[in-house]
Structures are given as structure tokens and as C-alpha cells.
Design a protein around this motif. Structure first.
Motif, PDB file in Angstrom:
ATOM      1  N   LEU A 187       0.826  -1.210   0.000  1.00 25.77           N
ATOM      2  CA  LEU A 187       0.000   0.000   0.000  1.00 25.77           C
ATOM      3  C   LEU A 187       0.855   1.252   0.000  1.00 25.77           C
ATOM      4  N   VAL A 188       1.900   1.278   0.800  1.00 27.36           N
ATOM      5  CA  VAL A 188       2.766   2.453   0.844  1.00 27.36           C
ATOM      6  C   VAL A 188       3.416   2.690  -0.513  1.00 27.36           C
ATOM      7  N   GLU A 189       3.808   1.624  -1.184  1.00 32.23           N
ATOM      8  CA  GLU A 189       4.379   1.759  -2.526  1.00 32.23           C
ATOM      9  C   GLU A 189       3.346   2.337  -3.492  1.00 32.23           C
ATOM     10  N   ALA A 190       2.089   1.880  -3.369  1.00 30.53           N
ATOM     11  CA  ALA A 190       1.022   2.411  -4.225  1.00 30.53           C
ATOM     12  C   ALA A 190       0.769   3.883  -3.926  1.00 30.53           C
ATOM     13  N   LEU A 191       0.811   4.263  -2.664  1.00 26.69           N
ATOM     14  CA  LEU A 191       0.627   5.658  -2.282  1.00 26.69           C
ATOM     15  C   LEU A 191       1.754   6.526  -2.844  1.00 26.69           C
ATOM     16  N   ALA A 192       2.977   6.004  -2.805  1.00 27.04           N
ATOM     17  CA  ALA A 192       4.108   6.746  -3.354  1.00 27.04           C
ATOM     18  C   ALA A 192       3.969   6.905  -4.860  1.00 27.04           C
ATOM     19  N   SER A 193       3.534   5.850  -5.537  1.00 26.58           N
ATOM     20  CA  SER A 193       3.353   5.924  -6.990  1.00 26.58           C
ATOM     21  C   SER A 193       2.278   6.922  -7.365  1.00 26.58           C
ATOM     22  N   ALA A 194       1.254   7.041  -6.514  1.00 25.95           N
ATOM     23  CA  ALA A 194       0.173   7.995  -6.755  1.00 25.95           C
ATOM     24  C   ALA A 194       0.534   9.398  -6.271  1.00 25.95           C
ATOM     25  N   GLU A 195       1.726   9.544  -5.717  1.00 27.34           N
ATOM     26  CA  GLU A 195       2.248  10.825  -5.223  1.00 27.34           C
ATOM     27  C   GLU A 195       1.389  11.414  -4.107  1.00 27.34           C
ATOM     28  N   ILE A 196       0.885  10.552  -3.238  1.00 30.46           N
ATOM     29  CA  ILE A 196       0.106  11.033  -2.087  1.00 30.46           C
ATOM     30  C   ILE A 196       0.632  10.445  -0.767  1.00 30.46           C
ATOM     31  N   LYS A 197       1.763   9.787  -0.798  1.00 29.86           N
ATOM     32  CA  LYS A 197       2.307   9.211   0.434  1.00 29.86           C
ATOM     33  C   LYS A 197       2.524  10.275   1.499  1.00 29.86           C
ATOM     34  N   ASN A 198       3.011  11.440   1.083  1.00 27.49           N
ATOM     35  CA  ASN A 198       3.296  12.497   2.055  1.00 27.49           C
ATOM     36  C   ASN A 198       2.036  13.178   2.575  1.00 27.49           C
ATOM     37  N   ARG A 199       0.871  12.771   2.068  1.00 28.02           N
ATOM     38  CA  ARG A 199      -0.388  13.346   2.531  1.00 28.02           C
ATOM     39  C   ARG A 199      -1.189  12.372   3.401  1.00 28.02           C
ATOM     40  N   VAL A 200      -0.546  11.297   3.833  1.00 32.75           N
ATOM     41  CA  VAL A 200      -1.200  10.311   4.697  1.00 32.75           C
ATOM     42  C   VAL A 200      -0.897  10.637   6.160  1.00 32.75           C
TER      43      VAL A 200
END
Length: 250
Positions: free
Chosen positions: A149-162
Motif C-alpha cells: 500500500l505504501v508503494e502504491a501511495l508513493a506511486s500515486a504521489e500522495i504518500k506524504n499526505r497520509v
């Protein structure tokens, strides 16, 4: 409550449950427009389509129909890319306490009360194996799913918004009485039970907001529970969300 003249609206998505959703309800949904609410979905069921293990079903509540079907089909990873231009994705882990069910084909569903209340779905679980929360197997498999999931969030460029909301369960209620355990988990044991999950998310680079010394509200709209807090607690959560979002905007 915040002053709308000073603070812009916060486009919000939720993966989790009542802690995040109740915070928005307290803070004013008009200030935190909810773009997506993924509720009562264990991370272990993500990417696991278990639909062929269940019959066709219908429940009265469209919300419950949607969340049960979403969990059974394990659609979480596919949804991440659709979250779009959000300001914050709130994540709380309370749903994980119920554990999961694994079928012989390896597919997984959340042990949610919504699913268990549907007789034809509950009977289908007789062919599945329970994976309990905070066991070595659950923690190990959860960490693997979290990495995906974290990898998917990073790919979607929203990891830093979690922002992971991680308040301790309240030990007392507004009458000054000890709160009751849920299932086999005592409120006093909850911090240690959730610790390996939260620590892993921090090590993966996500922000975790912890809160202690909270009180359970006996008059909470959803009833008595150690994670149904007083308005003072939700105000603390709201302030932390605003601080986090402001950090991302500057």
C-alpha cells in the motif's frame, strides 16, 4: 471549530473507520469535504478477491452493501490511484482488531460485523480459517500488505499526505468508570497490541499521530466504546490534522 475565513477547506479521504469519520463529523463536514471513505476494510483483504466464496447478497443499507462488497473484492489497491488531488488521507487501524478470514483458495475477508450480520455471508465463513489480530501471522502478513500500500501511495504521489490517527483507547468514560474490553482486547492492552503495526508504518515513512489520556463519551452518537471519544478528543485530532495539512501546503 475552525474559522472558515482563515483556513481553506481540506479535501479529505479516509481509510479506516470511526475515529477518522467521527473527527470529520465533529469538525464540520463542510470544512473537510470527503472525497472517498473506505470503511471496515482490513489491509489483509486488499488485493484478495474472495467473491467466488460468497453467494449474491443484498442488505438494506447501500453504505453497508458497498463496504461489504468492496472488502470481499479486495479493491483497495486499485482505489489508491483514484484518490486524486486530496489534501489528506486519514488512516486509523481500529478495524484490524477484528482479524480476518482466509479461505482455502488463499483469499481473505475482514471479520467485520457488517458481513457477519448477513446470514448467507456468515454461513460461508464456515469454510474459512480465522486469522486473529496481533498474532505473529497477522502482524507479518499485515506488514507485507502495508508495504504494498505504501508503494502504491508513493506511486500515486500522495504518500506524504497520509496521516495515521492513532489515539490510545480510553481507559475511563465520562462517568469516571473503567471502559469495557471489546472482544478479547482490553483498553489497557490496546496500545501494545497496535504498536507493531504503527511502528511499521512509521518505519515506512508515514506520519503517525498518537494521543494519550483520552476519555470515552457515554453519550456518543454510536454508543459506548473505548474509541468513541469526547468532543475534547476530537478537537485534538482536528488540530493535528490542520497542522499536518498546513505543513504540506508550506
Amino acid at each position: 471549530m475552525r474559522n472558515d475565513d482563515l483556513v481553506p477547506t481540506t479535501k479529505t479521504a479516509i481509510f479506516g473507520g470511526c475515529v477518522s469519520r467521527d473527527t470529520l463529523a465533529f469538525s464540520g463536514d463542510e470544512n473537510y469535504p470527503l472525497t472517498r471513505y473506505i470503511a471496515r476494510h482490513s489491509l489483509l483483504s486488499a488485493g484478495q478477491d474472495a467473491s467466488h466464496n460468497f453467494p449474491v447478497f443484498n442488505v438494506r443499507s447501500r453504505f453497508q452493501q458497498r463496504i461489504i462488497d468492496f472488502d470481499i473484492r479486495g479493491n483497495l489497491f486499485h482505489e489508491v490511484a483514484k484518490l486524486g488531488n486530496i489534501d489528506v488521507l486519514l488512516w486509523d487501524l481500529n478495524v484490524e482488531r477484528a482479524g480476518c478470514w482466509e479461505f482455502p483458495d488463499g483469499s481473505v475477508v475482514t471479520n467485520s460485523p457488517d458481513l457477519r450480520k448477513v446470514p448467507e455471508l456468515r454461513s460461508s465463513l464456515s469454510n474459512a480459517r480465522k486469522i486473529d489480530f496481533n498474532t505473529e501471522e497477522h502482524i507479518s502478513r499485515w506488514k507485507t500488505a502495508a508495504d504494498v500500500l505504501v508503494e502504491a501511495l508513493a506511486s500515486a504521489e500522495i504518500k506524504n499526505r497520509v496521516l495515521v490517527l492513532a489515539p490510545d483507547w480510553a481507559l475511563i468514560d465520562t462517568a469516571g468508570q473503567p471502559t469495557r474490553k471489546l472482544g478479547e482486547l482490553r483498553p489497557s492492552d490496546a496500545p501494545a497490541a497496535f504498536a507493531p503495526y504503527l511502528t511499521h508504518l512509521e518505519e515506512a515513512g508515514l506520519r503517525v499521530a498518537r494521543f494519550t489520556g483520552l476519555v470515552s463519551d457515554l453519550d456518543h452518537r454510536w454508543g459506548r466504546a473505548p474509541f468513541h471519544y469526547t468532543s475534547e478528543a476530537y478537537e485534538l485530532f482536528r488540530k493535528r490534522i490542520d497542522e499536518f495539512v498546513q505543513e504540506q501546503r508550506t
